[in-house]
Motif scaffolding. Structure first.
Motif, short mmCIF file in Angstrom:
data_model
loop_
_atom_site.label_atom_id
_atom_site.label_comp_id
_atom_site.label_asym_id
_atom_site.label_seq_id
_atom_site.Cartn_x
_atom_site.Cartn_y
_atom_site.Cartn_z
N GLU A 160 0.83 -1.20 0.00
CA GLU A 160 0.00 0.00 0.00
C GLU A 160 0.87 1.25 0.00
O GLU A 160 0.57 2.24 -0.70
N ASP A 161 1.96 1.23 0.78
CA ASP A 161 2.87 2.38 0.82
C ASP A 161 3.48 2.66 -0.56
O ASP A 161 3.61 3.82 -0.98
N ILE A 162 3.84 1.60 -1.27
CA ILE A 162 4.42 1.78 -2.61
C ILE A 162 3.37 2.37 -3.55
O ILE A 162 3.68 3.26 -4.36
N GLY A 163 2.14 1.88 -3.47
CA GLY A 163 1.08 2.44 -4.30
C GLY A 163 0.89 3.92 -4.06
O GLY A 163 0.71 4.71 -5.00
N GLU A 164 0.94 4.33 -2.78
CA GLU A 164 0.80 5.76 -2.46
C GLU A 164 1.99 6.55 -2.97
O GLU A 164 1.84 7.68 -3.45
N ALA A 165 3.20 5.97 -2.87
CA ALA A 165 4.39 6.66 -3.34
C ALA A 165 4.33 6.87 -4.86
O ALA A 165 4.63 7.97 -5.36
N LEU A 166 3.95 5.84 -5.58
CA LEU A 166 3.83 5.97 -7.03
C LEU A 166 2.76 6.99 -7.40
O LEU A 166 2.90 7.74 -8.37
N GLY A 167 1.68 7.03 -6.62
CA GLY A 167 0.65 8.03 -6.85
C GLY A 167 1.16 9.45 -6.65
O GLY A 167 0.82 10.36 -7.41
N LYS A 168 2.02 9.64 -5.63
CA LYS A 168 2.57 10.97 -5.37
C LYS A 168 3.56 11.39 -6.46
O LYS A 168 3.69 12.57 -6.77
N ILE A 169 4.28 10.42 -7.01
CA ILE A 169 5.25 10.74 -8.06
C ILE A 169 4.56 11.04 -9.38
O ILE A 169 4.92 11.99 -10.08
N THR A 170 3.58 10.23 -9.73
CA THR A 170 2.98 10.30 -11.06
C THR A 170 1.65 11.04 -11.12
O THR A 170 1.24 11.50 -12.19
N GLY A 171 0.96 11.11 -9.97
CA GLY A 171 -0.38 11.67 -9.97
C GLY A 171 -1.44 10.69 -10.43
O GLY A 171 -2.61 11.05 -10.56
N ARG A 172 -1.05 9.44 -10.65
CA ARG A 172 -2.01 8.41 -11.11
C ARG A 172 -2.59 7.66 -9.90
O ARG A 172 -1.84 7.15 -9.07
N PRO A 173 -3.91 7.55 -9.82
CA PRO A 173 -4.55 6.93 -8.64
C PRO A 173 -4.74 5.42 -8.81
O PRO A 173 -5.86 4.90 -8.74
N LEU A 174 -3.66 4.69 -9.01
CA LEU A 174 -3.78 3.25 -9.27
C LEU A 174 -3.64 2.40 -8.01
O LEU A 174 -3.79 1.17 -8.09
N GLY A 175 -3.33 3.02 -6.89
CA GLY A 175 -3.28 2.30 -5.63
C GLY A 175 -2.27 1.17 -5.62
O GLY A 175 -1.24 1.21 -6.29
N PRO A 176 -2.55 0.10 -4.87
CA PRO A 176 -1.60 -1.01 -4.74
C PRO A 176 -1.78 -2.11 -5.77
O PRO A 176 -1.41 -3.25 -5.52
N ARG A 177 -2.31 -1.79 -6.96
CA ARG A 177 -2.53 -2.81 -7.99
C ARG A 177 -1.32 -2.88 -8.91
O ARG A 177 -1.16 -2.06 -9.81
N VAL A 178 -0.49 -3.87 -8.71
CA VAL A 178 0.76 -3.95 -9.46
C VAL A 178 0.52 -4.11 -10.95
O VAL A 178 1.25 -3.54 -11.78
N GLU A 179 -0.51 -4.88 -11.33
CA GLU A 179 -0.78 -5.07 -12.76
C GLU A 179 -1.12 -3.74 -13.43
O GLU A 179 -0.70 -3.48 -14.57
N ALA A 180 -1.87 -2.89 -12.73
CA ALA A 180 -2.23 -1.59 -13.29
C ALA A 180 -1.00 -0.71 -13.48
O ALA A 180 -0.85 -0.02 -14.50
N TRP A 181 -0.09 -0.74 -12.51
CA TRP A 181 1.13 0.05 -12.63
C TRP A 181 2.05 -0.50 -13.72
O TRP A 181 2.67 0.27 -14.47
N GLN A 182 2.11 -1.81 -13.86
CA GLN A 182 2.93 -2.40 -14.92
C GLN A 182 2.40 -2.01 -16.30
O GLN A 182 3.18 -1.68 -17.21
N THR A 183 1.08 -2.02 -16.44
CA THR A 183 0.47 -1.62 -17.71
C THR A 183 0.72 -0.15 -17.99
O THR A 183 1.07 0.25 -19.12
N PHE A 184 0.54 0.67 -16.95
CA PHE A 184 0.78 2.11 -17.10
C PHE A 184 2.21 2.38 -17.59
O PHE A 184 2.43 3.14 -18.53
#
Length: 515
Positions: free
Chosen positions: A240-264
């Motif tokens: 969950e922390d990583i999902g929030e960190a990626l959201g703060k860096i990118t502005g994308r609200p993908l949360g802790p879903r690794v598949e969504a971040w990989q696709t992005f």
């Protein structure tokens, strides 16, 4: 409005009045620095109660004599945290240079505990031009002194100290390593990026948590791939922390879903640009609206709070007030509770949560009233045997010393009523959950526990610390390095501000179940 001189005169009068009442001392006439220091030295050791000792220390507030440093610095060795906090307050408010120079002189020759106290003073006071006095403490043999020295340097806000702090990102002591990562991130230094990316695979989850937070704060496009890679193998709360960190860096609200971040990243990686602060602010509003859509795997849910944590302690209040019935019965009518008593509502919900735990989750349950009673000495895996044992233990819990016992007390059966056993020992319950043992070395912070659910219906009424502000202060100190998330859940008449702050200060969620 009182002037500083008048405030000090009134404070001196308070100290001398206490002296007159407790030691038959005559009242002095003048409020000068030398005089108030003389009176402090004369009477302070005679005071045995903590409140008077605290007020005596605070009477020195506004004193600019360097001698006040020599008088108060040894108090950081005291066993009374409140007295040390008072000394910290006085020593961090100097307006002139001589007492600040005396602070630095004391720092060079002090004992370990006094060094730590004085470094906290320098961090809170943010006194300019003190770097030269603090830097040598980075070489101190005590790890907590090194940690506090880093924090004091960071508090000055001078980027020039970043090079000196950088090498401690490789420190073997976890507490110092985390302080270095967090300090460079606080100063927004790009120097943190390389060590933070490296520490995404560190053995200590506390170090990984600090690294994730640092990358979220010092935003850089090259941090996105390693964070996504780590999310794919990370387990528990840090996903969950990583999902929030990626959201703060990118502005994308993908949360802790690794598949969504990989696709992005597969689609946008080669041309993605970090949004500006203004763009990010707009994207955050969308992120908040759509957060529920991107929760990812829940893991554990308790009273509406979901967490992917795999290391949890449930702490529940069984004090006398838990025997009372809930007032808002409509809110609880679908819960199939055996009664409307608060204790039965809580037990039923906890039993549901325990039954739903996955085998890979480690957990424990702690019940508290006047005394604190853990189910197990430590966390255990949620296998069928342990879950059955926990269910049996929770099912037998009853509110201690509740209103139904008052008739026994009135009839003279005080022991059977156990009204004294039904108080609310919030401090001991939280310290037990965090694994803090009185007198044990502070480096025992590397706990595997990362999440606490704390449920209570009342204001603290028993224990070493009872005032909510004192309990909050002690939890902050104990949890600074542990980094455990504390979710708070309330039912009935409670200290709302306390429970809200307990959650907010420890990264958790506050839930009000009503009355």
């Amino acid at each position: 409005m009182f002037t500083a001189s008048w405030k000090r005169f009134l404070a001196l009068a308070l100290v001398l009045l206490g002296s007159f009442l407790g030691a038959s001392a005559p009242l002095a006439q003048g409020p000068g620095d030398d005089e108030i220091l003389t009176e402090f030295k004369r009477y302070f050791r005679k005071y045995k109660d903590t409140p008077t000792r605290v007020e005596s220390v605070l009477a020195l507030e506004g004193c600019e004599s360097p001698e006040v440093v020599a008088v108060l610095a040894p108090l950081f060795d005291t066993a009374e945290p409140e007295v040390g906090i008072a000394a910290l307050r006085v020593l961090s408010k100097f307006k002139t240079r001589p007492p600040i120079e005396r602070l630095l002189a004391e720092l060079a020759t002090a004992t370990e505990t006094v060094k730590i106290g004085l470094l906290r003073v320098l961090a809170q006071g943010r006194y300019a031009d003190t770097q030269a006095g603090i830097l040598p403490l980075l070489e101190d043999g005590a790890w907590d002194v090194r940690r506090r020295a880093i924090q004091a340097l960071v508090a000055l806000g001078d980027p020039a100290v970043c090079e000196a702090i950088l090498r401690f990102c490789g420190e073997s002591e976890v507490g110092v390593r985390c302080a270095a990562l967090e300090g460079l991130a606080e100063l927004r230094s790009p120097l943190v990026l390389t060590p933070a990316r490296t520490d995404l695979v560190h053995d200590s989850w506390q170090v990984r948590a600090s690294a994730i937070a640092a990358l979220a704060r010092v935003r850089h496009v090259e941090s996105i791939p390693p964070l996504i890679e780590r999310m794919a193998v990370e387990q528990g709360r840090l996903v969950e922390d990583i999902g929030e960190a990626l959201g703060k860096i990118t502005g994308r609200p993908l949360g802790p879903r690794v598949e969504a971040w990989q696709t992005f990243w597969k689609n946008a990686g080669g041309r993605f640009q970090i949004p500006s602060d203004e763009e990010l602010e707009k994207l955050r509003a969308l992120q908040a609206q759509r957060k529920a859509e991107y929760q990812g795997p829940v893991g554990v849910a308790y009273h509406g709070v979901a967490t992917p944590s795999q290391s949890i302690v449930f702490v529940i209040d069984v004090s006398g007030s838990m025997e009372q019935e809930v007032v808002d019965k409509e809110r609880f009518q679908d819960g199939q509770y055996p009664s409307w008593k608060r204790i039965d509502v809580i037990k039923t919900e906890l039993l549901k949560t325990i039954r739903a735990l996955e085998p890979y989750v480690q957990f424990n349950v702690i019940a508290f009233a006047t005394d604190v009673k853990p189910w197990k000495k430590g966390q255990v895996k949620a296998n069928p045997l342990n879950k059955s044992s926990a269910e049996s233990w929770v099912s037998r819990l009853e509110a201690i010393g509740g209103s139904s016992k008052e008739e026994l007390a009135q009839a003279g059966l005080v022991g059977a009523a156990n009204l004294e056993g039904g108080k609310t020992n919030t401090y001991d319950a939280l310290m037990t959950a965090l694994g803090v043992e009185e007198g044990k070395e502070s480096r025992d912070y590397e706990t595997k526990l990362d999440t606490i659910f704390f449920l209570s219906d009342g204001r603290p009424s028993h224990g070493k610390f009872i005032e909510p502000s004192d309990v909050l202060r002690e939890v902050r100190a104990a949890n600074e390095l542990r980094k455990v998330v504390i979710h708070t859940i309330t039912l009935g008449e409670f200290e709302k501000d306390f429970m809200e702050r307990l959650a907010a200060e420890n990264g958790g969620t506050f839930v009000d179940l009503g009355h």
